[in-house]
Write an enzyme that holds these catalytic residues in place. Structure first.
Site, mmCIF file in Angstrom:
data_model
loop_
_atom_site.group_PDB
_atom_site.id
_atom_site.type_symbol
_atom_site.label_atom_id
_atom_site.label_comp_id
_atom_site.label_asym_id
_atom_site.label_seq_id
_atom_site.Cartn_x
_atom_site.Cartn_y
_atom_site.Cartn_z
ATOM 1 N N GLU A 76 8.238 -13.600 8.410
ATOM 2 C CA GLU A 76 7.367 -12.489 7.647
ATOM 3 C C GLU A 76 7.287 -11.057 8.213
ATOM 4 O O GLU A 76 7.796 -10.051 7.971
ATOM 5 C CB GLU A 76 6.435 -12.906 6.838
ATOM 6 C CG GLU A 76 6.244 -12.140 5.477
ATOM 7 C CD GLU A 76 5.421 -12.957 4.352
ATOM 8 O OE1 GLU A 76 5.336 -14.084 4.250
ATOM 9 O OE2 GLU A 76 4.334 -12.235 4.170
ATOM 10 N N GLU A 83 -1.172 -16.796 -1.821
ATOM 11 C CA GLU A 83 0.330 -16.938 -1.838
ATOM 12 C C GLU A 83 0.718 -17.033 -3.193
ATOM 13 O O GLU A 83 1.967 -16.621 -3.548
ATOM 14 C CB GLU A 83 0.586 -18.373 -1.105
ATOM 15 C CG GLU A 83 0.191 -18.230 0.371
ATOM 16 C CD GLU A 83 1.106 -17.216 0.976
ATOM 17 O OE1 GLU A 83 1.580 -16.444 0.860
ATOM 18 O OE2 GLU A 83 1.746 -18.149 2.403
ATOM 19 N N GLU A 106 -6.286 -8.627 -4.984
ATOM 20 C CA GLU A 106 -5.009 -8.348 -5.279
ATOM 21 C C GLU A 106 -4.701 -7.368 -5.965
ATOM 22 O O GLU A 106 -3.991 -6.453 -6.014
ATOM 23 C CB GLU A 106 -4.109 -9.843 -5.730
ATOM 24 C CG GLU A 106 -4.087 -10.996 -4.465
ATOM 25 C CD GLU A 106 -3.182 -10.524 -3.677
ATOM 26 O OE1 GLU A 106 -2.105 -9.654 -3.842
ATOM 27 O OE2 GLU A 106 -3.266 -11.267 -2.497
#
Ligand SMILES: Cc1ncc(CO)c(N)n1
Length: 271
Positions: free
Chosen positions: A138, A190, A260
């Site tokens: 990533e 995730e 988030e």
């Protein structure tokens, strides 16, 4: 009013009748009430046990508002309907690169906790190691993508929401924080990306073709499988955890969801 009498049986000229209370006792058994109470308590216990077996889904239902806020954020919806502002996208890209570097350290700390605390019957370490390998990939991907979009990664200054989120990760790296709590947060981090980006790849969406690779990164089936494995580890741990640990894990989940949302908000230019 006197008691109701039930005519039960007549034998010859002798009829036997019971009061309603007595009738119930004979018909359903003396300890009827106690039995019913016991059954009810058993049912409640079973429900709690079922909830505990899949604690994650129980929590996601309980906290569905914030969960939807994190996985269906306006930024994600704008990618999905093709109206995304490319400046927003580049802001997100640069900020996420910084986040992922902190995230790698966090995952390393979760791996250490797994090694110390897990009996590893579920192959926790392999799943976590797979996650770390994916993060290695990533970081390289971010570098390629940044040069593709003309984003200079060395110039990126982390914004407040990003710094707050990284500081939160750091707090979870403390050896005081239990494996169960840390891996709950890990799964949630995730899962939010998996759910968000998979949403942009559904049939009938208008995701711009040059953003499809980004959505694929977290929205592909393999990443979905990996999140599922993490979720199973978390559920297995929570089913065995003490109340105090369960409460801390639930708080960690809520913290992740809030961070988030704030992280997505940055793409809109908020500091
Ligand atoms: C902010 C954020 N959350 C989750 C992920 C998933 O890896 C990521 N890359 N960045």
């Amino acid at each position: 009013m006197g008691p109701t009498f039930y005519f039960i049986k007549s034998i010859g000229t002798h009829s036997i009748s019971f009061s309603s209370k007595l009738y119930k006792q004979v018909r359903f058994g003396r300890s009827n009430n106690r039995e019913q109470r016991k059954e009810k308590m058993q049912a409640k216990k079973t429900r709690e046990e079922v909830e505990k077996i899949n604690m994650i889904d129980t929590w996601l239902k309980k906290h569905s508002l914030i969960y939807v806020g994190a996985t269906r954020h306006p930024f994600i919806l704008s990618i999905r309907d093709g109206t995304v502002n490319l400046t927003s996208f580049k802001t997100w890209l640069g900020q996420d690169y910084i986040f992922v570097r902190a995230f790698v350290s966090f995952v390393a700390s979760v791996l250490i906790k797994a090694w110390k605390e897990s009996d590893d019957s579920g192959g926790d370490m392999e799943v976590l190691l797979g996650g770390m390998a994916a993060l290695n990939d990533e970081i390289q991907w971010f570098k390629n993508e940044a040069s593709k979009w003309g984003v200079q990664l060395s110039d990126i200054v982390p914004q407040k929401a990003n710094k707050d989120y990284c500081r939160f990760l750091e707090s979870l790296m403390s050896s005081e924080v239990k494996y169960t709590v840390a891996i709950t947060a890990f799964w949630a981090i995730e899962a939010v990306y998996q759910q968000s980006f998979a949403h942009c790849l559904e049939d009938g969406t208008n995701t711009p073709s040059d953003l499809q690779v980004t959505c694929q990164r977290w929205g592909n089936d393999g990443f979905g499988q990996y999140c599922h494995s993490l979720k199973q580890i978390v559920n297995r741990r929570l089913a065995k955890a003490l109340d105090d640990e369960i409460k801390k894990a639930e708080v960690a989940l809520l913290d992740v969801l809030e961070h988030e949302v704030e992280f997505w908000n940055m793409s809109d230019g908020g500091a």
